[in-house]
Write an enzyme that holds these catalytic residues in place. Structure first.
Site, PDB file in Angstrom:
ATOM      1  CD  GLU A   1     -45.143 -41.801  27.872  1.00 21.62           C
ATOM      2  OE1 GLU A   1     -44.269 -42.176  28.663  1.00 21.62           O
ATOM      3  OE2 GLU A   1     -46.238 -42.376  27.756  1.00 21.62           O
TER       4      GLU A   1
ATOM      5  CB  ALA B   1     -54.663 -45.439  29.955  1.00 21.50           C
ATOM      6  CG  MET B   2     -50.320 -40.162  29.694  1.00 20.11           C
ATOM      7  SD  MET B   2     -48.888 -41.077  29.077  1.00 20.11           S
ATOM      8  CE  MET B   2     -47.628 -40.483  30.200  1.00 20.11           C
TER       9      MET B   2
ATOM     10  CG  ASN C   1     -51.623 -37.538  32.391  1.00 17.19           C
ATOM     11  OD1 ASN C   1     -50.561 -37.487  31.798  1.00 17.19           O
ATOM     12  ND2 ASN C   1     -52.781 -37.712  31.777  1.00 17.19           N
TER      13      ASN C   1
ATOM     14  CG  HIS D   1     -50.087 -50.426  32.433  1.00 17.93           C
ATOM     15  ND1 HIS D   1     -49.280 -51.294  31.731  1.00 17.93           N
ATOM     16  CD2 HIS D   1     -49.591 -49.192  32.165  1.00 17.93           C
ATOM     17  CE1 HIS D   1     -48.366 -50.620  31.073  1.00 17.93           C
ATOM     18  NE2 HIS D   1     -48.533 -49.337  31.333  1.00 17.93           N
ATOM     19  CD  GLU D   2     -51.874 -46.107  32.127  1.00 15.84           C
ATOM     20  OE1 GLU D   2     -51.069 -45.180  32.363  1.00 15.84           O
ATOM     21  OE2 GLU D   2     -51.724 -46.899  31.177  1.00 15.84           O
TER      22      GLU D   2
ATOM     23  CD  GLU E   1     -44.994 -47.326  29.708  1.00 16.28           C
ATOM     24  OE1 GLU E   1     -45.831 -48.172  30.062  1.00 16.28           O
ATOM     25  OE2 GLU E   1     -45.255 -46.103  29.674  1.00 16.28           O
TER      26      GLU E   1
END
Length: 863
Positions: free
Chosen positions: A140, A280-281, A283, A313-314, A336
């Site tokens: 990202e 974090a991300m 995916n 959140h993720e 977000e």
């Protein structure tokens, strides 16, 4: 960096032309272990082979477009079976696709892509502890093109199939479930249609733990989700995977209870990876986290709460962002802001962290307040012209202000209407892309309210309002009128509708400051009367935005402020207390409260703070007040007072408690005298002891750091500590400590390592910068002001955007806090009007922080 940019207009044109039907991506990463294959280049960066097949359709004939790829070289390109000359069609960042016929096409790109050391693309990490190699991807907003050829924009979604050839002793994960593993070849199931930036590959000898989640729905169908969690082998002994799985299952229950849309991506792996730039991300099926969320030593509950919040959140992104994705980065908030809000919403509703909104009010919103007062502030729905703009807009406005506004929205339309709007949004736009209007339309349906005016005020304007209570009383001491005054900055004059609670507080017979009256009201315009509180007995404290329903800066009348100066610690409600601390910090940042007064309040009342997250935030704010906002002539005195106060609270804290740990860390960060340093040295070598304080390895580094920065410990001591802790974490601490030594030669070497060389990884760049800038070394750092402004354009042009941001933000001469530095910054900005907009934005933000500090110092100097 500029050659890698993509504009919104280019993306819009390409989306109008193309529909992408699918990707097949084949990666050969056997070269990662240092054993080059036959296709490995003998010089240049270490590379891996990437072969991508893209099936797509063109809406009209005769049009030209391009595919994205950032790679050292391309071996071959074929379009519909015809070979294209890479030397002609590939310019280093794009593959030209000219004169397309209408209809279906197949593009195959065979490339050598480079492993990354900056955390962008395919990051390669060598563990210093055992020499093992670990890989993971991070994309990202637009770094998938560093790993495979693609159409790199969020609204060209497609299903993906990955095939990865890796060392046979490794394990490989991707978004889809593993379908087969033959020798060193892993094949993964095709994904649902997703955007390029959330595809993922994780590979290496990771420690892997499994679990499962099961959900039976009302119609009798059963959803089974395989769960996995992984980390480096060296961290396995610290990995509390059971708690990670507990939060994961609680989150999946919460979101299934409230979203009425089953988790759509099959498995749910969570990888804790090294040298990660972000928290974090999201995916899908393969979420990545920074490995610092695996705690090597004792931490407070605030750290566990923070990890739980990030996990949730993720997870919220699986619906807000992955299932339904913004069309372009203008509407980044659609994922977000919602994930930031839903993370806390789920955490307080489903886990042991029931007080998460206190942390949100005290910690997360402070990030938003700062960002919203910078010259770069922007509406929550931002104007994102290109990818560089997008990279900088992962900020406190898009996340924390957006989440605050959603909390206000829930108060405005009601929880049920909000959640029903989310359900309809998912079902209507599943696997698609949306803009602001798509969300507003479903919220209007479910709430029965016209969302246009609300959106215009809250989502499409910038800036933060201040709310101040003004009360009048009759002869008997009862309120005749209580009004709330709303103000806005001249630069952003919008006055907004606020749903607020106003609380009245007074001391009871035992001295506790408690709320005895409360009213909710809609505040709009410059002055709003809260009629419900007329006739109430005179309060000692009026708290506007009690319960933290809206997003605003809270101000106090004089009586309330005097009450807080004498009795802040007597407020019994932890959220109200946190809101008061936050308001006082905003007063300090705005130059309306002298920094030394804020420090005095912390010294007087922080020892009574029961919420550990609030206490740790107070520690960070207080150190910031001393370094940035206190008059220079008072800093030494203030530093001594803080160190003495911190040590006193450390000795008073319950042995073995998390409060003791927090005070120990704070004491180390403000230690200022030879006596302080002797105690820290004694705690390290065992000649001193504080009952209950376990000086584990992470705390050892915390104690050693100030000793090194003040010249009380030398390079040999730092090397000896690395021998004790010869790990990846220990290496980062070692680099930071070495760069912090008070020596001109050390500073020159650190500067050269970061600015003149690209040999360091992203994590070691950050560690070096952190060590370089010590507040006790202002004179030593003075020569670097001119060098900073001479270097930043070159750094921005030559380095990746992640490293460029780290250097430009981290090395700005903020510790040279005098008008001359402000003048030098203004001179650079005036003479570089043609510099990259993203670079100028970073310098403007740093300039604003410096100017704010100088104003606060002026206010403190006359206190």
């Amino acid at each position: 960096m500029p050659g890698e940019n993509l504009t919104r207009d280019e993306a819009r044109e390409r989306a109008e032309l193309l529909t992408v039907d699918g990707y097949d991506v084949e990666l050969d990463i056997r070269s990662a272990t240092g054993d080059p294959g036959p296709d490995e280049r003998p010089e240049g960066p270490l590379t891996f082979r990437s072969v991508t097949t893209i099936r797509f359709r063109a809406a009209r004939g005769g049009a030209s477009t391009f595919a994205d790829l950032v790679a050292p070289s391309v071996n071959a390109v074929t379009l519909d079976g015809a070979e294209l000359d890479p030397a002609v069609v590939f310019d280093g960042t794009r593959i030209a696709l000219a004169d397309l016929a209408e209809g279906e096409h197949v593009l195959v790109v065979d490339a050598q892509c480079a492993y990354s050391r900056t955390g962008e693309g395919m990051h390669r990490f060598i563990d210093p502890e055992d020499g093992e190699v670990y890989l993971y991807t991070q994309y990202e907003p637009a770094d998938a093109r560093r790993v495979f050829a693609n159409f790199e924009q969020p609204d060209l979604k497609a299903p993906y199939r990955f095939r990865v050839t890796a060392p046979a002793e490794w394990t490989v994960w991707s978004n889809g479930a593993e379908e087969s593993r033959e020798g060193g070849v892993w094949r993964f199931a095709e994904t649902e249609p997703i955007s390029t930036y959330i595809t993922a590959v994780v590979a290496g000898p990771y420690h892997y733990v499994t679990d499962s989640y099961s959900r039976t729905f009302e119609d009798g169908t059963v959803l089974e989700i395989p769960l996995g969690a992984m980390c480096r082998k060296g961290l396995a002994k610290h990995f509390d995977a059971d708690d990670v799985f507990l939060i994961t299952k609680q989150g999946l229950d919460f979101f299934h209870d409230n979203f009425d849309y089953p988790y759509p991506f099959g498995k749910y792996d969570q990888a804790f990876v090294p040298e990660y730039n972000l928290g974090a991300m999201e995916n899908p099926g393969c979420v990545t986290f920074r490995e610092e969320y695996i705690f090597r030593g004792k931490v407070t509950q605030a750290a566990y709460e923070g990890r739980a919040n990030v996990i949730l959140h993720e997870m919220a992104h699986m619906w807000f962002g992955d299932l339904v994705t913004m069309q372009w980065w203008d509407d980044l908030w659609l994922k977000e802001s919602f994930a930031d809000f839903m993370g806390v919403f789920a955490m307080t509703g489903a886990t042991r962290f029931e007080d998460g909104w206190i942390t949100f009010a005290n910690n997360r919103k402070s990030w938003a307040y700062r960002a919203d007062q910078l010259p770069s502030t922007h509406p929550i729905t931002a104007d994102i012209r290109d990818l560089e703009d997008a990279k900088l807009n992962f900020d406190g406005i898009t996340y924390a202000k957006g989440a605050s506004v959603l909390k206000q929205l829930v108060a405005y339309v009601g929880r049920d209407a909000f959640l029903e709007g989310a359900r309809r949004y998912f079902k209507k736009h599943a696997y698609g892309n949306t803009r602001l209007g798509d969300l507003l339309s479903v919220l209007s349906e479910t709430s029965g309210r016209d969302m246009t005016a609300w959106s215009r005020s809250w989502l499409q304007t910038a800036g933060v309002n201040s709310l101040t209570p003004v009360a009048t009383y009759d002869a008997a001491g009862r309120i005749t009128e209580l009004a709330v005054l709303q103000e806005a900055a001249e630069s952003h004059p919008e006055l907004r509708p606020h749903r607020v609670a106003v609380g009245l507080y007074r001391r009871d017979t035992e001295g506790a400051l408690v709320r005895y009256a409360r009213a909710e009201a809609d505040v709009s315009g410059p002055r709003t009367v809260i009629g419900e509180l007329a006739g109430a007995e005179r309060p000692e404290l009026i708290l506007v935005n009690d319960d933290d329903l809206t997003y605003c800066k809270v101000r106090f009348d004089e009586v309330s402020l005097a009450t807080l100066r004498g009795h802040l610690g007597d407020i019994t409600d932890p959220l109200a207390r946190a809101l008061c601390w936050s308001a006082l910090w905003n007063l300090t940042r705005d130059g309306l409260m002298p920094a030394r007064d804020f420090v005095s309040l912390v010294l007087a009342f922080a020892g009574r703070e029961t919420d550990i997250g609030v206490l740790q935030m107070l520690h960070a704010w207080t150190r910031g007040a001393l370094v940035n906002y206190a008059a220079p002539a008072w800093r030494e005195e203030g530093g001594r007072a803080l160190a003495e106060g911190a040590l006193g609270e450390l000795r008073l804290a319950e042995p073995g408690s998390e409060h003791q740990l927090a005070w120990a860390r704070f004491f180390a960060s403000v230690a200022a005298s030879d006596t302080d340093f002797q105690l820290l040295s004694g705690l390290l070598d065992g000649t001193a002891r504080i009952d209950g304080l376990d000086v584990d390895q992470e705390l050892r580094w915390a104690f050693l750091s100030p000793l090194v920065a003040h010249g009380a410990a030398d390079e040999a001591a730092v090397d000896a500590e690395l021998t004790r802790d010869d790990t990846a974490s220990g290496k980062r601490h070692h680099v930071r400590c070495l760069a912090s030594r008070p020596s001109a030669e050390v500073k020159a070497r650190a500067w050269a390592d970061v600015v003149e060389s690209d040999a360091l990884s992203n994590a070691l760049v950050e560690a070096t910068i952190a060590g370089f800038g010590q507040s006790s070394q202002r004179e030593l750092l003075a020569p670097y002001t001119a060098r900073y402004f001479e270097a930043i354009e070159r750094v921005w042009a030559e380095r990746s955007i992640q490293i460029g941001m780290a250097v430009v933000k981290g090395l700005f001469p903020s510790l040279q806090d005098d008008p001359a530095t402000l003048e030098a910054t203004d001179a650079w900005l005036e003479s570089r009007s043609d510099a990259a907009p993203a670079l100028r934005r970073l310098v403007l933000e740093a300039r604003d922080d410096l100017a704010r500090g100088l104003r606060a110092q002026a206010a403190d100097s006359v206190a």
